[in-house]
Design an enzyme around this catalytic site. Structure first.
Site, PDB file in Angstrom:
ATOM      1  N   ILE A 171       0.839  -1.202   0.000  1.00  0.00           N
ATOM      2  CA  ILE A 171       0.000   0.000   0.000  1.00  0.00           C
ATOM      3  C   ILE A 171       0.871   1.249   0.000  1.00  0.00           C
ATOM      4  CG2 ILE A 171      -1.691   1.339   1.341  1.00  0.00           C
ATOM      5  CD1 ILE A 171      -2.901  -1.332   2.256  1.00  0.00           C
ATOM      6  N   VAL A 188       9.150   4.919  13.056  1.00  0.00           N
ATOM      7  CA  VAL A 188       8.488   6.138  13.527  1.00  0.00           C
ATOM      8  C   VAL A 188       8.261   5.944  15.020  1.00  0.00           C
ATOM      9  CG1 VAL A 188       6.368   7.481  13.411  1.00  0.00           C
ATOM     10  CG2 VAL A 188       7.391   6.583  11.313  1.00  0.00           C
ATOM     11  N   ASP A 240      -9.052 -12.668   3.579  1.00  0.00           N
ATOM     12  CA  ASP A 240      -8.085 -12.095   4.529  1.00  0.00           C
ATOM     13  C   ASP A 240      -8.297 -12.622   5.941  1.00  0.00           C
ATOM     14  OD1 ASP A 240      -7.367 -10.607   2.356  1.00  0.00           O
ATOM     15  OD2 ASP A 240      -7.680  -8.642   3.285  1.00  0.00           O
ATOM     16  N   HIS A 282       6.388 -12.123 -31.164  1.00  0.00           N
ATOM     17  CA  HIS A 282       7.491 -11.149 -31.163  1.00  0.00           C
ATOM     18  C   HIS A 282       7.009  -9.875 -31.841  1.00  0.00           C
ATOM     19  CE1 HIS A 282      11.545  -9.554 -31.320  1.00  0.00           C
ATOM     20  NE2 HIS A 282      11.317  -9.226 -32.586  1.00  0.00           N
TER      21      HIS A 282
END
Ligand code: NAD
Length: 482
Positions: A186, A239, A314, A446
């Site tokens: 992300i 951080v 997920d 090609h």
């Protein structure tokens, strides 16, 4: 499962796990209820993820190519960016796709309840819809509730200046300065978008390289291009704190070696991973079990520890990719329909839609090393590709990861423009158990970028017409064919 009446299936979540599950189950004659808070099916992927980000990345590519065209003798003026019109276009892309799914749901007679579902027990859900409670009974349920952005400790700051991916995709403005925490999927995709639109972007990544799970030779050309114009990249840096100070965010950074630094930026995007979305589902009223990382435990059929409940996408484990969810949806629905099915892919493609794109499938070199699998690697650099040269994009690399001794293609990795499209051939090669010889002898058009896959096999045998390599000798060198 056999019964007189159709199987009643409840699907919770209408993203790329949930809506394909609902639609396939309807095709199989099940009585399907799809529960999701949005007006139409689509989930995070369509509303706030894959699709809007790709619309914006398309614009980023156009902007970048229009600048680069100067090197080919074509000069455009500075682009005028009408942010309202751009946002509107992105929203129309999303609107069109989700409305299409809404129509498909109606055509398939899938009942869509707009609300949030909670399990009451292993046969019943309560759905909160506009303040009223609707009870939905089921024979089988599929949990497809996806994931949510993570914001651990110091990164959890309530401020309109500190965005997650959802806020970044809303494109409220183009900040002069943007600090992106996390050099993963992300972070890098949004850094590409915002820098193309004019933000000065800094990417802060706590490990020693961008996209930590990907092979380093694939990441290298991307890193060079990112550092060469897209963004400042601070590796090995954490951080430690962030604070909204009114017209800016004060960010404190701690590099692995050296002193703490301070940056003042207009906005921050936090993209440090996602967590499975299982809260408030009432799973405690069922036998569903979570693993140590909060994913729902499932077996090969995607069945949970509670026999009537399945989980896909997920929420059911890594990798958190839409197409993995869609495949699991098929597996779960077929199991519910009483058909033999199992989740056992040899290759799940991963695509990072940066510029250049990075894509891989099957075994990576890193994976081979970690698992102690002996492999041989055949690489074709795009400097030797006619098509890449015509595009002015020769920084790419295509590689095959081959089982030592058998030449079987175990993995494919590509970095370069359109790598995300090219990887499809790699998926097919790995799934079909192709050998390097199969890839070498399949005629490729090609000039195309797809040829680089065939040429990688040519490199393996030392027979590439466009790239001199010391290979092992190809089929012809193994003597006459009987
Ligand atoms: P990610 O796991 O891809 O990347 C997170 C990055 O943040 C990692 O590089 C990690 O080392 C770094 N990080 C973690 N904590 C940090 C900290 N405190 N400071 C600095 N860096 C830190 O996660 P993401 O980019 O948030 O994306 C989440 C998931 O969404 C991905 O894993 C992917 O499965 C999915 N996704 C996929 C696509 C795609 O398929 N193109 C696009 C977007 C998201």
């Amino acid at each position: 499962m056999t019964s007189e009446r159709p199987i009643r299936l409840a699907v919770i979540g209408a993203g790329p796990g949930g809506y394909p599950a609902a639609f396939l189950a309807a095709e199989y004659g099940m009585d399907v209820t799809l529960i999701d808070p949005e007006e139409h099916p689509g989930g995070v992927c369509l509303y706030r993820g894959c699709i809007p980000s790709k619309a914006l990345l398309h614009v980023a590519r156009l902007l970048r190519e229009s600048h680069e065209a100067a090197a080919w003798g074509i000069r455009f003026g500075e682009p005028e960016i009408d942010l309202d019109a751009l946002r509107d276009w992105k929203d129309r892309v999303v609107g069109r796709l989700v409305a299409g799914l809404g129509t498909l749901a109606r055509q398939r007679k899938v009942e869509h309840i707009r609300g949030l579902a909670r399990f009451r027990d292993a046969q019943t859900l309560h759905v909160r819809r506009d303040g009223e409670l609707v009870e939905v009974g089921f024979d089988a349920a599929i949990v497809a509730t996806g994931s949510l952005p993570l914001a651990p400790g110091p990164l959890r700051v309530e401020s309109p200046r500190v965005m997650d991916s959802t806020a970044a995709l809303e494109l409220r403005d183009v900040p002069k300065t943007l600090l992106v925490v996390g050099g993963g999927y992300i972070g890098l995709e949004m850094a590409t978008v915002y820098s193309a639109l004019g933000s000065e972007v800094t990417v802060v990544e706590m490990t020693s390289g961008l996209l930590p799970g990907a092979d380093r030779d694939l990441v290298a050309p991307l890193s060079r291009r990112v550092e060469d114009g897209v963004a400042e990249v601070l590796l090995d840096t954490r951080v430690t704190s962030m604070e909204d100070v009114g017209d800016a965010v004060r960010v404190r950074l701690q590099p692995a070696t050296g002193d703490e630094q301070e940056r003042m930026v207009e906005k921050v995007l936090v993209a440090v991973g996602r967590a499975p979305n299982t809260a408030d589902l009432g799973l405690e009223h069922t036998g569903v079990r979570l693993d140590a990382r909060g994913f729902i435990e499932v077996n090969a059929q995607r069945r949970t520890a509670e026999p009537s409940i399945y989980a896909v996408g997920d929420v059911a484990g890594q990798p958190m990719l839409a197409h993995k969810a869609t495949h699991e949806a098929r597996v779960a629905v077929e199991a519910i329909a009483g058909r033999p099915s199992a989740f056992a892919p040899a290759a799940i493609p991963a695509v990072v839609y940066t510029d250049p794109e990075i894509a891989w499938c099957g075994l990576t070199e890193l994976g081979a090393r970690e698992q102690g699998i002996e492999v041989e690697v055949a690489k074709f650099p795009w400097t030797a590709s006619g098509r890449a040269t015509t595009l002015g994009r020769t920084e790419g690399v295509t590689k095959l990861i081959l089982e030592r001794g058998t030449e079987r293609v175990l993995g494919v990795g590509i970095v370069g423009t359109n790598a995300g499209e090219l990887i499809a051939e790699g998926v097919l090669a790995v799934e079909m158990g192709a050998r390097a010889t199969d890839v070498q002898l399949a005629i490729h058009a090609h000039p195309t970028l797809a040829e680089t896959v065939m040429e990688s096999a040519e490199v393996f045998f030392g027979q590439s017409p466009h790239y001199a390599s010391r290979g092992r000798g190809g089929p012809a060198s193994r003597g006459p064919i009987a």
